[in-house]
Design a protein around this motif. Structure first.
Motif, PDB file in Angstrom:
ATOM      1  N   GLY A  31      16.247  46.562  73.646  1.00 14.89           N
ATOM      2  CA  GLY A  31      15.763  45.207  73.898  1.00 14.89           C
ATOM      3  C   GLY A  31      14.266  45.085  74.109  1.00 14.89           C
ATOM      4  O   GLY A  31      13.769  43.994  74.376  1.00 14.89           O
ATOM      5  N   CYS A  32      13.527  46.172  73.971  1.00 17.82           N
ATOM      6  CA  CYS A  32      12.078  46.156  74.216  1.00 17.82           C
ATOM      7  C   CYS A  32      11.308  46.126  72.893  1.00 17.82           C
ATOM      8  O   CYS A  32      11.377  47.081  72.119  1.00 17.82           O
ATOM      9  CB  CYS A  32      11.657  47.398  74.995  1.00 17.82           C
ATOM     10  SG  CYS A  32      12.403  47.564  76.617  1.00 17.82           S
ATOM     11  N   ASP A  33      10.588  45.055  72.657  1.00 13.49           N
ATOM     12  CA  ASP A  33       9.743  45.004  71.461  1.00 13.49           C
ATOM     13  C   ASP A  33       8.547  45.939  71.590  1.00 13.49           C
ATOM     14  O   ASP A  33       7.973  46.358  70.586  1.00 13.49           O
ATOM     15  CB  ASP A  33       9.254  43.578  71.213  1.00 13.49           C
ATOM     16  CG  ASP A  33      10.341  42.683  70.667  1.00 13.49           C
ATOM     17  OD1 ASP A  33      11.267  43.188  70.003  1.00 13.49           O
ATOM     18  OD2 ASP A  33      10.280  41.467  70.914  1.00 13.49           O
TER      19      ASP A  33
ATOM     20  N   TRP B 245       7.649  46.913  67.958  1.00 15.19           N
ATOM     21  CA  TRP B 245       8.696  46.937  66.945  1.00 15.19           C
ATOM     22  C   TRP B 245       8.522  45.770  65.993  1.00 15.19           C
ATOM     23  O   TRP B 245       8.446  44.615  66.403  1.00 15.19           O
ATOM     24  CB  TRP B 245      10.079  46.876  67.586  1.00 15.19           C
ATOM     25  CG  TRP B 245      11.174  46.839  66.566  1.00 15.19           C
ATOM     26  CD1 TRP B 245      11.911  45.753  66.203  1.00 15.19           C
ATOM     27  CD2 TRP B 245      11.627  47.917  65.749  1.00 15.19           C
ATOM     28  NE1 TRP B 245      12.798  46.100  65.212  1.00 15.19           N
ATOM     29  CE2 TRP B 245      12.649  47.416  64.911  1.00 15.19           C
ATOM     30  CE3 TRP B 245      11.269  49.256  65.640  1.00 15.19           C
ATOM     31  CZ2 TRP B 245      13.318  48.218  63.993  1.00 15.19           C
ATOM     32  CZ3 TRP B 245      11.930  50.045  64.720  1.00 15.19           C
ATOM     33  CH2 TRP B 245      12.946  49.522  63.913  1.00 15.19           C
ATOM     34  N   ASP B 246       8.424  46.057  64.724  1.00 13.44           N
ATOM     35  CA  ASP B 246       8.405  45.041  63.679  1.00 13.44           C
ATOM     36  C   ASP B 246       9.700  45.213  62.898  1.00 13.44           C
ATOM     37  O   ASP B 246       9.950  46.284  62.338  1.00 13.44           O
ATOM     38  CB  ASP B 246       7.195  45.230  62.770  1.00 13.44           C
ATOM     39  CG  ASP B 246       7.122  44.164  61.697  1.00 13.44           C
ATOM     40  OD1 ASP B 246       7.928  44.235  60.735  1.00 13.44           O
ATOM     41  OD2 ASP B 246       6.277  43.259  61.814  1.00 13.44           O
ATOM     42  N   TYR B 247      10.511  44.181  62.855  1.00 17.45           N
ATOM     43  CA  TYR B 247      11.845  44.273  62.271  1.00 17.45           C
ATOM     44  C   TYR B 247      11.814  44.734  60.802  1.00 17.45           C
ATOM     45  O   TYR B 247      12.705  45.421  60.351  1.00 17.45           O
ATOM     46  CB  TYR B 247      12.572  42.933  62.396  1.00 17.45           C
ATOM     47  CG  TYR B 247      14.033  43.022  62.083  1.00 17.45           C
ATOM     48  CD1 TYR B 247      14.925  43.597  62.979  1.00 17.45           C
ATOM     49  CD2 TYR B 247      14.531  42.559  60.877  1.00 17.45           C
ATOM     50  CE1 TYR B 247      16.276  43.703  62.687  1.00 17.45           C
ATOM     51  CE2 TYR B 247      15.886  42.654  60.566  1.00 17.45           C
ATOM     52  CZ  TYR B 247      16.744  43.224  61.483  1.00 17.45           C
ATOM     53  OH  TYR B 247      18.081  43.341  61.200  1.00 17.45           O
ATOM     54  N   CYS B 248      10.769  44.369  60.094  1.00 17.76           N
ATOM     55  CA  CYS B 248      10.700  44.735  58.667  1.00 17.76           C
ATOM     56  C   CYS B 248      10.199  46.154  58.424  1.00 17.76           C
ATOM     57  O   CYS B 248      10.598  46.781  57.450  1.00 17.76           O
ATOM     58  CB  CYS B 248       9.802  43.757  57.928  1.00 17.76           C
ATOM     59  SG  CYS B 248      10.460  42.088  57.855  1.00 17.76           S
ATOM     60  N   ILE B 249       9.315  46.657  59.273  1.00 13.74           N
ATOM     61  CA  ILE B 249       8.696  47.955  58.965  1.00 13.74           C
ATOM     62  C   ILE B 249       8.888  49.018  60.031  1.00 13.74           C
ATOM     63  O   ILE B 249       8.568  50.168  59.792  1.00 13.74           O
ATOM     64  CB  ILE B 249       7.200  47.796  58.646  1.00 13.74           C
ATOM     65  CG1 ILE B 249       6.442  47.206  59.826  1.00 13.74           C
ATOM     66  CG2 ILE B 249       6.987  46.980  57.412  1.00 13.74           C
ATOM     67  CD1 ILE B 249       4.949  47.157  59.611  1.00 13.74           C
TER      68      ILE B 249
END
Length: 146
Positions: free
Chosen positions: A71-73, A84-88
């Motif tokens: 849960g930690c970006d 955290w970048d969802y795409c890369i």
């Protein structure tokens, strides 16, 4: 210049290319970063991301609920805060000027064609990975260096 009191921004300097022809103008350009501390940007971190032998490569939302990064970006791996970048995947802050290091030749050339050689204030506009330069204004002659 690089401190937290300086503004964020970039100066584009355009000079005529060595083989300049008005019919097919070509320019040289340089980008001056006014504050690398505020320039921003990120780069993909290719190092392994593990905590206590548990891989974090799947990110904070596709992991076990008890994983420390669940849960930690933003999370620290190998001594560096990552985002955290969802795409890369896991990214780290870009060191240096992300705009000066970007591929902006076409935009610099277009500004040169429209405004000629000189020094210009430009803004950067991003679409996730690609940088575009937008002309903001021309620096007064007193600020133009030979």
């Amino acid at each position: 210049m690089s401190d937290n009191t300086a503004p964020r921004g970039h100066i584009l300097t355009i000079t005529k290319g060595d083989d300049f022809d008005p019919r097919w103008p070509a320019f040289h350009y340089n980008i001056e970063c006014l504050n690398k501390d505020k320039c921003g940007g990120f780069e993909v971190c290719v190092k392994e991301h593990t905590v206590d032998g548990q891989s974090a490569q799947e990110g904070p939302y596709e992991c076990d609920d008890d994983a420390p990064w669940s849960g930690c970006d933003d999370f620290e791996f190998h001594g560096v805060i990552h985002h955290w970048d969802y795409c890369i995947g896991w990214t780290t802050p870009y060191l240096g000027c992300v705009v000066a290091d970007a591929e902006v030749h076409d935009d610099a050339n277009d500004i040169g064609i429209e405004h000629g050689p000189g020094r210009y204030v430009v803004e950067d506009d991003w679409d996730d990975f690609n940088c575009r330069l937008d002309y903001v204004g021309t620096l007064p002659e007193a600020e133009v260096q030979p």
